[in-house]
Design an enzyme around this catalytic site. Structure first.
Site: not given
Length: 337
Positions: A116, A199, A202
């Protein structure tokens, strides 16, 4: 609350707007099933959401939206405890205790933080983003959870939770239940319809590759019909050679409860078009009432807020007891009236 059943705890972020098909088939479906076997606690983790910048009005709206979709999916407030994380201040309070028990190097090894922070730039990553796995530890331990329904990508966080529970218990005496991950392997991951090597998510999926549950059903049906497959015509499950068809078979199997070998037999000799057409019809049949139920909850915010307030009250009854025990073990002076 049912003390004769094991306890489960899981949380979902309120930042995505509409849930997508991967959310439902990979996680939320498990939440609904666990109501029957566990004393289940589910939380919309708005404290975790602010580890990255949020528009305040959107965060409030998305928190209600997430709760409405969980209820529309089949969560029953009489059979589980559903609440907003920030409505239970014990999460942040125990989070600080766990921060002080965690090594800096230990926190640095969390792979999701690395991923992230790399996406948004290390210089822009917040301390909250760095320590959110430790708040997640507190989320779980507050409720003395036996099982934590998570995806495979969260297994490292559950191991951290187990390590810190053991460390606290070893240093201060038995206090926390050491939880186990609850990963339903047969569900598998749901992949992007346009790139079945990644996968469905969003952050990674293209608009055509993701099925948002609150989209118009005909839009979702079109995405299924346009899903990438391969140059063959045989309908069989082979994740390596036929990832697109394997993904569609997984979605079909999970939505209907039909085993994949049975689907292979059913579609023997038929083309991809037949599979896609029937799967799109099944999806529309499932998603239409889901959308309607979600809108009913959103149209009555007073009732939704009452459900969440009742959930927070139930959650605090458990969380406050655990926090008081942990504070006492650490050596904090109890507050006197």
């Amino acid at each position: 609350m049912a003390l004769d059943r094991p306890r489960a705890l899981s949380g979902i972020q309120p930042t995505a707007g509409s849930f997508h098909l991967g959310n439902y088939l990979g996680a939320i479906r498990q939440y609904v099933a666990l109501q029957e076997t566990h004393d289940a606690f589910y939380t919309v983790v708005d404290l975790h959401a602010i580890t990255v910048p949020q528009d305040p009005a959107e965060l409030r709206a998305n928190s209600r939206l997430a709760a409405a979709q969980l209820l529309a999916s089949g969560l029953d407030p009489d059979r589980c405890t559903l609440f907003i994380q920030s409505h239970v201040p014990e999460h942040a309070q125990l989070g600080w205790v766990m921060n002080c028990l965690t090594g800096f190097g230990e926190a640095s090894r969390m792979t999701q933080f690395k991923d992230k922070s790399a996406k948004q730039g290390a210089d822009r990553a917040t301390v909250g983003l760095f320590t959110y796995p430790i708040l997640q530890v507190a989320d779980i331990l507050l409720y003395q959870a036996n099982h934590v329904p998570v995806g495979e990508d969260q297994r490292q966080h559950i191991e951290l939770t187990r390590d810190l529970a053991d460390r606290f218990n070893g240093r201060f005496g038995e206090t926390f239940t050491v939880p186990a991950p609850y990963i339903v392997k047969e569900t598998g991951k749901i992949y992007d319809l346009q790139d079945p090597t990644i996968k469905m998510s969003k952050s990674a999926s293209t608009p055509k590759g993701i099925v948002n549950l609150l989209d118009e059903p005909k839009v979702s049906a079109k995405k299924i019909k346009s899903a990438v497959t391969d140059l063959e015509t045989e309908i069989r499950f082979d994740e390596e050679k036929k990832p697109g068809i394997s993904n569609l078979l997984t979605i079909y199997s999970t939505l209907t409860g039909t085993a994949i070998p049975e689907l292979e037999r059913r579609y023997e000799g038929k083309g991809y078009g037949a599979l896609k057409t029937e799967l799109s019809e099944i999806l529309v049949e499932w998603v239409t009432p889901f959308r309607e139920r979600t809108q009913e909850y959103l149209a009555d915010p007073g009732t939704l807020d009452k459900i969440l307030a009742k959930g927070a009250e139930k959650a605090r009854a458990v969380a406050a007891e655990t926090l008081a025990l942990a504070y006492d073990k650490v050596g904090f002076l109890p507050a006197k009236p």
